[in-house]
Motif scaffolding. Structure first.
Motif, PDB file in Angstrom:
ATOM      1  N   ALA A  96      -7.448  -2.370   7.989  1.00  0.00           N
ATOM      2  CA  ALA A  96      -6.384  -1.960   7.056  1.00  0.00           C
ATOM      3  C   ALA A  96      -5.197  -2.927   7.098  1.00  0.00           C
ATOM      4  O   ALA A  96      -4.454  -3.046   6.124  1.00  0.00           O
ATOM      5  CB  ALA A  96      -5.919  -0.540   7.399  1.00  0.00           C
ATOM      6  N   ALA A  97      -5.022  -3.633   8.195  1.00  0.00           N
ATOM      7  CA  ALA A  97      -3.899  -4.569   8.301  1.00  0.00           C
ATOM      8  C   ALA A  97      -4.063  -5.758   7.359  1.00  0.00           C
ATOM      9  O   ALA A  97      -3.083  -6.429   7.036  1.00  0.00           O
ATOM     10  CB  ALA A  97      -3.771  -5.069   9.736  1.00  0.00           C
ATOM     11  N   ALA A  98      -5.283  -6.025   6.929  1.00  0.00           N
ATOM     12  CA  ALA A  98      -5.533  -7.164   6.043  1.00  0.00           C
ATOM     13  C   ALA A  98      -5.392  -6.795   4.566  1.00  0.00           C
ATOM     14  O   ALA A  98      -5.473  -7.671   3.703  1.00  0.00           O
ATOM     15  CB  ALA A  98      -6.925  -7.720   6.293  1.00  0.00           C
ATOM     16  N   LEU A  99      -5.193  -5.532   4.305  1.00  0.00           N
ATOM     17  CA  LEU A  99      -5.046  -5.080   2.922  1.00  0.00           C
ATOM     18  C   LEU A  99      -3.593  -5.216   2.482  1.00  0.00           C
ATOM     19  O   LEU A  99      -2.697  -5.266   3.313  1.00  0.00           O
ATOM     20  CB  LEU A  99      -5.489  -3.621   2.805  1.00  0.00           C
ATOM     21  N   PRO A 100      -3.355  -5.242   1.180  1.00  0.00           N
ATOM     22  CA  PRO A 100      -1.969  -5.318   0.711  1.00  0.00           C
ATOM     23  C   PRO A 100      -1.163  -4.079   1.122  1.00  0.00           C
ATOM     24  O   PRO A 100      -1.672  -2.964   1.088  1.00  0.00           O
ATOM     25  CB  PRO A 100      -2.113  -5.379  -0.817  1.00  0.00           C
ATOM     26  N   ASN A 101       0.051  -4.289   1.528  1.00  0.00           N
ATOM     27  CA  ASN A 101       0.997  -3.209   1.842  1.00  0.00           C
ATOM     28  C   ASN A 101       0.434  -2.137   2.775  1.00  0.00           C
ATOM     29  O   ASN A 101       0.401  -0.950   2.427  1.00  0.00           O
ATOM     30  CB  ASN A 101       1.486  -2.539   0.549  1.00  0.00           C
ATOM     31  N   PRO A 102      -0.010  -2.516   3.959  1.00  0.00           N
ATOM     32  CA  PRO A 102      -0.484  -1.488   4.886  1.00  0.00           C
ATOM     33  C   PRO A 102       0.663  -0.568   5.283  1.00  0.00           C
ATOM     34  O   PRO A 102       1.817  -0.974   5.338  1.00  0.00           O
ATOM     35  CB  PRO A 102      -0.981  -2.301   6.085  1.00  0.00           C
ATOM     36  N   SER A 103       0.309   0.673   5.575  1.00  0.00           N
ATOM     37  CA  SER A 103       1.353   1.627   5.951  1.00  0.00           C
ATOM     38  C   SER A 103       1.890   1.278   7.332  1.00  0.00           C
ATOM     39  O   SER A 103       1.208   0.628   8.136  1.00  0.00           O
ATOM     40  CB  SER A 103       0.785   3.046   5.961  1.00  0.00           C
ATOM     41  N   PRO A 104       3.107   1.716   7.660  1.00  0.00           N
ATOM     42  CA  PRO A 104       3.676   1.438   8.989  1.00  0.00           C
ATOM     43  C   PRO A 104       2.811   1.983  10.122  1.00  0.00           C
ATOM     44  O   PRO A 104       2.797   1.436  11.221  1.00  0.00           O
ATOM     45  CB  PRO A 104       5.036   2.148   8.946  1.00  0.00           C
ATOM     46  N   GLU A 105       2.078   3.051   9.840  1.00  0.00           N
ATOM     47  CA  GLU A 105       1.256   3.649  10.880  1.00  0.00           C
ATOM     48  C   GLU A 105       0.096   2.727  11.282  1.00  0.00           C
ATOM     49  O   GLU A 105      -0.419   2.824  12.394  1.00  0.00           O
ATOM     50  CB  GLU A 105       0.703   4.998  10.394  1.00  0.00           C
ATOM     51  N   VAL A 106      -0.309   1.836  10.381  1.00  0.00           N
ATOM     52  CA  VAL A 106      -1.365   0.872  10.721  1.00  0.00           C
ATOM     53  C   VAL A 106      -0.889  -0.026  11.858  1.00  0.00           C
ATOM     54  O   VAL A 106      -1.586  -0.228  12.856  1.00  0.00           O
ATOM     55  CB  VAL A 106      -1.764   0.029   9.489  1.00  0.00           C
ATOM     56  N   ALA A 107       0.304  -0.561  11.702  1.00  0.00           N
ATOM     57  CA  ALA A 107       0.858  -1.428  12.740  1.00  0.00           C
ATOM     58  C   ALA A 107       1.058  -0.661  14.042  1.00  0.00           C
ATOM     59  O   ALA A 107       0.773  -1.167  15.133  1.00  0.00           O
ATOM     60  CB  ALA A 107       2.187  -2.025  12.268  1.00  0.00           C
ATOM     61  N   GLU A 108       1.540   0.561  13.914  1.00  0.00           N
ATOM     62  CA  GLU A 108       1.810   1.364  15.110  1.00  0.00           C
ATOM     63  C   GLU A 108       0.526   1.605  15.893  1.00  0.00           C
ATOM     64  O   GLU A 108       0.502   1.506  17.121  1.00  0.00           O
ATOM     65  CB  GLU A 108       2.437   2.694  14.694  1.00  0.00           C
ATOM     66  N   ARG A 109      -0.537   1.897  15.179  1.00  0.00           N
ATOM     67  CA  ARG A 109      -1.802   2.176  15.855  1.00  0.00           C
ATOM     68  C   ARG A 109      -2.354   0.917  16.527  1.00  0.00           C
ATOM     69  O   ARG A 109      -2.885   0.973  17.634  1.00  0.00           O
ATOM     70  CB  ARG A 109      -2.815   2.731  14.873  1.00  0.00           C
ATOM     71  N   ILE A 110      -2.223  -0.232  15.845  1.00  0.00           N
ATOM     72  CA  ILE A 110      -2.719  -1.479  16.433  1.00  0.00           C
ATOM     73  C   ILE A 110      -1.953  -1.800  17.713  1.00  0.00           C
ATOM     74  O   ILE A 110      -2.536  -2.220  18.716  1.00  0.00           O
ATOM     75  CB  ILE A 110      -2.627  -2.629  15.416  1.00  0.00           C
ATOM     76  N   VAL A 111      -0.659  -1.608  17.686  1.00  0.00           N
ATOM     77  CA  VAL A 111       0.142  -1.857  18.893  1.00  0.00           C
ATOM     78  C   VAL A 111      -0.311  -0.941  20.026  1.00  0.00           C
ATOM     79  O   VAL A 111      -0.482  -1.384  21.171  1.00  0.00           O
ATOM     80  CB  VAL A 111       1.642  -1.671  18.605  1.00  0.00           C
ATOM     81  N   ARG A 112      -0.551   0.310  19.717  1.00  0.00           N
ATOM     82  CA  ARG A 112      -1.017   1.249  20.767  1.00  0.00           C
ATOM     83  C   ARG A 112      -2.367   0.817  21.308  1.00  0.00           C
ATOM     84  O   ARG A 112      -2.626   0.884  22.513  1.00  0.00           O
ATOM     85  CB  ARG A 112      -1.138   2.656  20.179  1.00  0.00           C
ATOM     86  N   ASP A 113      -3.244   0.381  20.403  1.00  0.00           N
ATOM     87  CA  ASP A 113      -4.577  -0.063  20.825  1.00  0.00           C
ATOM     88  C   ASP A 113      -4.485  -1.283  21.737  1.00  0.00           C
ATOM     89  O   ASP A 113      -5.218  -1.396  22.719  1.00  0.00           O
ATOM     90  CB  ASP A 113      -5.444  -0.410  19.607  1.00  0.00           C
ATOM     91  N   ILE A 114      -3.611  -2.205  21.392  1.00  0.00           N
ATOM     92  CA  ILE A 114      -3.479  -3.413  22.216  1.00  0.00           C
ATOM     93  C   ILE A 114      -2.836  -3.084  23.549  1.00  0.00           C
ATOM     94  O   ILE A 114      -3.187  -3.654  24.590  1.00  0.00           O
ATOM     95  CB  ILE A 114      -2.737  -4.515  21.447  1.00  0.00           C
ATOM     96  N   LYS A 115      -1.934  -2.152  23.544  1.00  0.00           N
ATOM     97  CA  LYS A 115      -1.367  -1.684  24.824  1.00  0.00           C
ATOM     98  C   LYS A 115      -2.491  -1.119  25.695  1.00  0.00           C
ATOM     99  O   LYS A 115      -2.559  -1.368  26.905  1.00  0.00           O
ATOM    100  CB  LYS A 115      -0.283  -0.642  24.565  1.00  0.00           C
ATOM    101  N   ALA A 116      -3.393  -0.360  25.076  1.00  0.00           N
ATOM    102  CA  ALA A 116      -4.516   0.215  25.820  1.00  0.00           C
ATOM    103  C   ALA A 116      -5.458  -0.890  26.333  1.00  0.00           C
ATOM    104  O   ALA A 116      -5.968  -0.812  27.456  1.00  0.00           O
ATOM    105  CB  ALA A 116      -5.288   1.190  24.937  1.00  0.00           C
ATOM    106  N   LEU A 117      -5.675  -1.921  25.515  1.00  0.00           N
ATOM    107  CA  LEU A 117      -6.493  -3.056  25.965  1.00  0.00           C
ATOM    108  C   LEU A 117      -5.823  -3.737  27.158  1.00  0.00           C
ATOM    109  O   LEU A 117      -6.478  -4.110  28.135  1.00  0.00           O
ATOM    110  CB  LEU A 117      -6.666  -4.077  24.830  1.00  0.00           C
ATOM    111  N   TYR A 118      -4.521  -3.907  27.051  1.00  0.00           N
ATOM    112  CA  TYR A 118      -3.772  -4.540  28.145  1.00  0.00           C
ATOM    113  C   TYR A 118      -3.881  -3.710  29.422  1.00  0.00           C
ATOM    114  O   TYR A 118      -4.101  -4.243  30.518  1.00  0.00           O
ATOM    115  CB  TYR A 118      -2.305  -4.713  27.739  1.00  0.00           C
ATOM    116  N   ASP A 119      -3.748  -2.406  29.286  1.00  0.00           N
ATOM    117  CA  ASP A 119      -3.836  -1.537  30.468  1.00  0.00           C
ATOM    118  C   ASP A 119      -5.220  -1.627  31.106  1.00  0.00           C
ATOM    119  O   ASP A 119      -5.359  -1.506  32.320  1.00  0.00           O
ATOM    120  CB  ASP A 119      -3.539  -0.086  30.074  1.00  0.00           C
ATOM    121  N   ARG A 120      -6.235  -1.858  30.277  1.00  0.00           N
ATOM    122  CA  ARG A 120      -7.596  -1.899  30.790  1.00  0.00           C
ATOM    123  C   ARG A 120      -7.964  -3.272  31.350  1.00  0.00           C
ATOM    124  O   ARG A 120      -8.563  -3.379  32.419  1.00  0.00           O
ATOM    125  CB  ARG A 120      -8.566  -1.530  29.682  1.00  0.00           C
TER     126      ARG A 120
END
Lengths: 132, 113
Positions: A96-120
């Motif tokens: 969804a991040a590659a689509l035009p005008n993604p919602s703010p929640e898209v970015a928020e979820r990606i950041v959370r996912d990367i935080k989880a990757l970092y923790d792992r």
């Protein structure tokens, strides 16, 4: 584009410090480059000093990166490369991040996912360094 | 689409840097202190060149950024060219702390150069 160049202490990047609370969705700025297939999410609009990217040590392929402030060691953003050609295989909802005008929640979820990757998976050799 | 510079990489191929590649870099990395000349320096004097593991026609050029300890990582997309064989276009460029060592090495600066 230039910010002031100051002496770089490499150890600053070796212990990235995530914010205690991840930024609110509406504070995040997501920018996707189609030609490069690179996406960044910035946590603020501040011009940080000597920022650099540090990769999350995911198995085989490093596609998630932390943007780290070169003075404080704070995590100030994230980057994904390549997004559509690789990362979405593991995180389909990131497309969804590659689509035009993604919602703010898209970015928020990606950041959370990367935080989880970092923790792992951490970053390279981080167990060899004193933690924070 | 204006060409900012044209250079030759360490493997003898022509690489161009166009303003439509620079603008997105600025948009995504506005607080980096890299210049177009820094990127050119990496292309002309890379310490290492590795293959991009997803895009087979992309190669990643690395050089220490301003004598270190950070690296400047420049991704170049190569395409066939009737006259020159292969030519490259700079796509993303990043300042990074370390690179992953399992990347496939295509070219490396020898100690004596």
């Amino acid at each position: 584009m230039a910010t002031q160049r100051t002496r770089v202490d490499p150890s600053v990047y070796d212990n990235p410090l995530w914010p205690e609370r991840l930024p609110d969705a509406r504070a995040l700025r997501l920018v996707y480059g189609f030609d490069a297939d690179e996406m960044v999410v910035l946590f603020d609009d501040v011009l940080h000093t000597n920022p650099a990217f540090v990769y999350v040590d995911t198995p085989d392929y490093e596609y998630a990166w932390l943007k780290v402030d070169g003075v404080t060691g704070d995590v100030i953003g994230i980057m994904v490369y390549p997004l559509v050609a690789h990362a979405v295989e593991f995180h389909p909802h990131w497309r969804a991040a590659a689509l035009p005008n993604p919602s703010p929640e898209v970015a928020e979820r990606i950041v959370r996912d990367i935080k989880a990757l970092y923790d792992r998976y951490g970053i390279p050799d981080d167990l060899d360094k004193p933690g924070r | 689409m204006a060409i900012i510079w044209e250079a030759q990489d360490q493997r003898g191929r022509t690489v161009t840097f166009q303003d439509d590649a620079w603008s997105p870099i600025l948009a995504r990395h506005s607080d980096f202190s890299i210049s177009t000349d820094d990127i050119r320096e990496v292309i002309e004097n890379a310490a290492e060149i590795v293959r991009d593991r997803t895009f087979r026609r992309r190669e990643i050029h690395y050089r220490l950024y301003q004598s270190g300890p950070l690296w400047l990582r420049v991704v170049v997309n190569y395409r066939p060219h009737q006259a020159h064989g292969w030519v490259g276009d700079v796509t993303p460029a990043h300042v990074i702390r370390k690179r992953k060592e399992i990347e496939e090495l295509l070219w490396q600066l020898s100690e004596h150069e």
